[in-house]
Design a protein around this motif. Structure first.
Motif, mmCIF file in Angstrom:
data_model
loop_
_atom_site.group_PDB
_atom_site.id
_atom_site.type_symbol
_atom_site.label_atom_id
_atom_site.label_comp_id
_atom_site.label_asym_id
_atom_site.label_seq_id
_atom_site.Cartn_x
_atom_site.Cartn_y
_atom_site.Cartn_z
ATOM 1 N N ALA A 6 11.271 -4.103 15.117
ATOM 2 C CA ALA A 6 11.233 -2.715 15.599
ATOM 3 C C ALA A 6 10.751 -1.728 14.538
ATOM 4 C CB ALA A 6 12.613 -2.307 16.099
ATOM 5 N N GLU A 7 10.710 -2.136 13.278
ATOM 6 C CA GLU A 7 10.272 -1.236 12.207
ATOM 7 C C GLU A 7 8.752 -1.216 12.034
ATOM 8 O OE1 GLU A 7 13.497 -0.973 8.776
ATOM 9 O OE2 GLU A 7 13.033 -3.049 9.253
ATOM 10 N N TYR A 8 8.054 -2.124 12.714
ATOM 11 C CA TYR A 8 6.594 -2.150 12.598
ATOM 12 C C TYR A 8 5.965 -1.132 13.528
ATOM 13 C CZ TYR A 8 6.748 -6.415 9.821
ATOM 14 O OH TYR A 8 6.982 -7.328 8.819
ATOM 15 N N GLN A 9 4.948 -0.438 13.015
ATOM 16 C CA GLN A 9 4.238 0.534 13.835
ATOM 17 C C GLN A 9 3.287 -0.137 14.825
ATOM 18 O OE1 GLN A 9 3.219 3.279 10.218
ATOM 19 N NE2 GLN A 9 3.083 4.539 12.038
ATOM 20 N N THR A 10 2.795 -1.318 14.447
ATOM 21 C CA THR A 10 1.857 -2.042 15.300
ATOM 22 C C THR A 10 2.250 -3.507 15.377
ATOM 23 O OG1 THR A 10 0.098 -0.587 14.459
ATOM 24 C CG2 THR A 10 -0.578 -2.496 15.768
ATOM 25 N N LEU A 11 2.256 -4.053 16.587
ATOM 26 C CA LEU A 11 2.449 -5.480 16.810
ATOM 27 C C LEU A 11 1.160 -6.044 17.386
ATOM 28 C CD1 LEU A 11 6.040 -5.631 18.386
ATOM 29 C CD2 LEU A 11 5.387 -5.827 15.978
ATOM 30 N N GLN A 163 -0.419 0.665 9.846
ATOM 31 C CA GLN A 163 0.541 -0.080 9.031
ATOM 32 C C GLN A 163 1.895 0.645 9.027
ATOM 33 O OE1 GLN A 163 0.052 -2.993 8.029
ATOM 34 N NE2 GLN A 163 -1.966 -3.311 7.089
ATOM 35 N N HIS A 164 2.990 -0.068 9.015
ATOM 36 C CA HIS A 164 3.060 -1.494 8.807
ATOM 37 C C HIS A 164 2.794 -2.219 10.124
ATOM 38 C CE1 HIS A 164 4.529 -0.976 4.743
ATOM 39 N NE2 HIS A 164 5.412 -0.089 5.185
#
Length: 219
Positions: A6-11, A163-164
């Motif tokens: 959930a802390e990633y801006q992009t998956l 990112q991240h």
């Protein structure tokens, strides 16, 4: 994987073996498409394909013609691509979809989602639309003939990948592509065709989960 999902801006998701249980569909299609060259050639090509997961069909068939059956009479590149595509589409429309996809989308509502696949881009977009999956991927659905590394470079440059970012894949080429682009990587093992993946994961210190659903445990 250096942080919770959930802390990633992009998956960034691969398709085959990650979102769709379609590796076997494509393996079988590669075999059938090249069978006019004989069982030995078709089996050799399947071996090459499974060892090079994530590489586009265009490069794979070019390799088949140049390295496995050079100077042998048979279907050319365009016909091989057509035979393969005809086999694949039905399988992509009927194979299993990863459990927990909708739930993960809700739990990562602030993240942008993309598909970056070795599969044909037009084919992917058609299948995802027909299966009601396209709306999950607000960052877009991308595939061959543009190679994964080039797609990642382009989408980073235009700001679509922020990112991240985390690449969720099931092949060694997925990892190489993620590393090339400076993305974190997580390996999904449940539908992967990577031989001896356990030792590869350990040797490279990869984060590994069986499935998309299992990723919900690291939110």
């Amino acid at each position: 994987m250096k942080r919770s999902v959930a802390e990633y801006q992009t998956l960034v998701f691969d398709c085959d073996g990650v979102v769709l249980n379609s590796n076997h569909v494509k393996t079988n299609a590669f075999y059938k498409a090249t069978l006019p060259y004989g069982e030995n050639a078709a089996n050799a090509f399947v071996k090459y394909h499974t060892e090079n997961g994530g590489v586009s069909r265009y490069k794979k068939f070019a390799y088949f013609l140049d390295a496995i059956v050079p100077n042998v009479e048979g279907p050319g590149l365009d016909e091989l691509l057509e035979r393969y595509a005809a086999e694949v589409v039905d399988g992509l429309l009927t194979c299993d979809v990863a459990e927990g996809l909708d739930e993960l989308r809700k739990q990562t509502s602030d993240s942008r989602w993309l598909i970056v696949s070795g599969g044909d881009q037009d084919e992917l977009r058609l299948v995802f639309e027909k299966r009601g999956l396209a709306s999950l991927f607000d960052g877009g659905i991308f595939g061959s003939p543009t190679p994964k590394k080039d797609i990642l470079d382009r989408e980073l440059a235009n700001g679509n990948i922020q990112q991240h970012a985390l690449f969720i894949g099931d092949s060694k080429y997925d990892y190489e592509s993620a590393k090339h682009a400076g993305l974190d990587f997580v390996f999904l093992s449940g539908w992967s065709e990577v031989d001896s993946w356990q030792s590869w994961v350990i040797d490279n210190n990869h984060s590994e989960f069986t499935s998309v659903k299992a990723l919900q445990g690291v939110l």
